[in-house]
Design a protein around this motif. Structure first.
Motif, PDB file in Angstrom:
ATOM      1  N   THR A  72      41.610  51.361  32.978  1.00  0.00           N
ATOM      2  CA  THR A  72      40.685  51.353  34.097  1.00  0.00           C
ATOM      3  C   THR A  72      39.267  50.979  33.691  1.00  0.00           C
ATOM      4  O   THR A  72      38.403  50.892  34.525  1.00  0.00           O
ATOM      5  N   THR A  74      36.165  48.886  33.043  1.00  0.00           N
ATOM      6  CA  THR A  74      35.717  47.561  33.446  1.00  0.00           C
ATOM      7  C   THR A  74      34.830  46.954  32.377  1.00  0.00           C
ATOM      8  O   THR A  74      34.802  45.750  32.211  1.00  0.00           O
ATOM      9  N   ARG A 123      42.374  52.054  46.834  1.00  0.00           N
ATOM     10  CA  ARG A 123      42.341  50.969  45.860  1.00  0.00           C
ATOM     11  C   ARG A 123      40.913  50.475  45.726  1.00  0.00           C
ATOM     12  O   ARG A 123      40.072  50.710  46.592  1.00  0.00           O
ATOM     13  N   HIS A 125      38.307  47.506  45.846  1.00  0.00           N
ATOM     14  CA  HIS A 125      38.196  46.197  46.500  1.00  0.00           C
ATOM     15  C   HIS A 125      38.248  45.115  45.428  1.00  0.00           C
ATOM     16  O   HIS A 125      37.638  45.237  44.375  1.00  0.00           O
ATOM     17  N   ASP A 126      38.947  44.030  45.707  1.00  0.00           N
ATOM     18  CA  ASP A 126      39.237  43.004  44.702  1.00  0.00           C
ATOM     19  C   ASP A 126      38.048  42.178  44.243  1.00  0.00           C
ATOM     20  O   ASP A 126      38.084  41.612  43.173  1.00  0.00           O
ATOM     21  N   GLU A 127      36.999  42.051  45.033  1.00  0.00           N
ATOM     22  CA  GLU A 127      35.863  41.242  44.603  1.00  0.00           C
ATOM     23  C   GLU A 127      35.253  41.803  43.331  1.00  0.00           C
ATOM     24  O   GLU A 127      35.313  42.990  43.069  1.00  0.00           O
ATOM     25  N   ALA A 128      34.635  40.964  42.553  1.00  0.00           N
ATOM     26  CA  ALA A 128      34.023  41.381  41.285  1.00  0.00           C
ATOM     27  C   ALA A 128      32.655  41.994  41.529  1.00  0.00           C
ATOM     28  O   ALA A 128      31.664  41.604  40.935  1.00  0.00           O
ATOM     29  N   GLU A 130      31.756  44.907  40.705  1.00  0.00           N
ATOM     30  CA  GLU A 130      31.351  45.782  39.612  1.00  0.00           C
ATOM     31  C   GLU A 130      30.264  45.114  38.770  1.00  0.00           C
ATOM     32  O   GLU A 130      29.450  45.772  38.162  1.00  0.00           O
ATOM     33  N   GLU A 138      38.852  51.290  49.034  1.00  0.00           N
ATOM     34  CA  GLU A 138      39.380  51.077  50.376  1.00  0.00           C
ATOM     35  C   GLU A 138      40.727  51.754  50.532  1.00  0.00           C
ATOM     36  O   GLU A 138      41.528  51.789  49.590  1.00  0.00           O
ATOM     37  N   ARG A 143      36.328  52.704  54.061  1.00  0.00           N
ATOM     38  CA  ARG A 143      35.670  52.128  52.896  1.00  0.00           C
ATOM     39  C   ARG A 143      34.626  53.094  52.388  1.00  0.00           C
ATOM     40  O   ARG A 143      33.900  53.697  53.169  1.00  0.00           O
TER      41      ARG A 143
END
Length: 161
Positions: A72, A74, A123, A125-128, A130, A138, A143
């Motif tokens: 996990t 990043t 989960r 959110h898929d966008e970068a 971070e 989400e 959210r």
């Protein structure tokens, strides 16, 4: 042989089999445990651990309780550094929410997100996001977004639902 005597004999035979099976199982587990860790292994108390660390020349003190979960991390940062720092980075801070937990710390270039772990049913959110110091959890139509920044050496989180 009367039916009562047969019942009593059957129950006694069953109990004997249970005792033998339990004893065999315990002996097997004990043998397996000893062969894995060795017979001389023992659980150390916190005082024993500190004593052994002191004898080895390691600094004494509390062991950090916040560690990244496997898979996990990043490892992203909002800035860049040209030279490696020899100073210890500040301890990370956890920001728990209903959607999950983000662990961050402040580094020379800004905030460093150490881990972002979604809660069960949520989960990330898929966008970068971070990379910009934001993490969004989400679940269904809900959210929760954390916007991370630093105030000195202390990470701060602004939570938006």
């Amino acid at each position: 042989m009367p039916p009562t005597a047969r019942t009593v004999t059957g129950v006694l035979a069953w109990l004997g089999a249970v005792v033998v099976a339990t004893g065999t199982g315990l002996a097997a587990v004990s043998a397996i445990g000893v062969s894995i860790v060795g017979a001389d292994q023992q659980v150390l108390s916190p005082a024993d651990v500190e004593g052994r660390l002191a004898a080895a020349g390691a600094p004494a003190g509390p062991v950090p309780t916040t560690a990244p979960s496997p898979g996990t991390s990043t490892g992203t940062s909002t800035g860049s550094s040209t030279a490696p720092s020899t100073a210890q980075p500040p301890a990370p801070t956890a920001f728990p929410t209903d959607g999950g937990t983000v662990v961050a710390r402040c580094v020379d270039g800004g905030v460093d997100i150490v881990t972002a772990s979604p809660a069960q049913g949520w989960r990330i959110h898929d966008e970068a996001e971070e990379d910009r110091g934001r993490v969004r959890f989400e679940a269904g139509g809900r959210r929760i977004e954390l916007r991370l920044s630093c105030s000195g050496d202390e990470p701060q989180a602004q939570v938006r639902n």
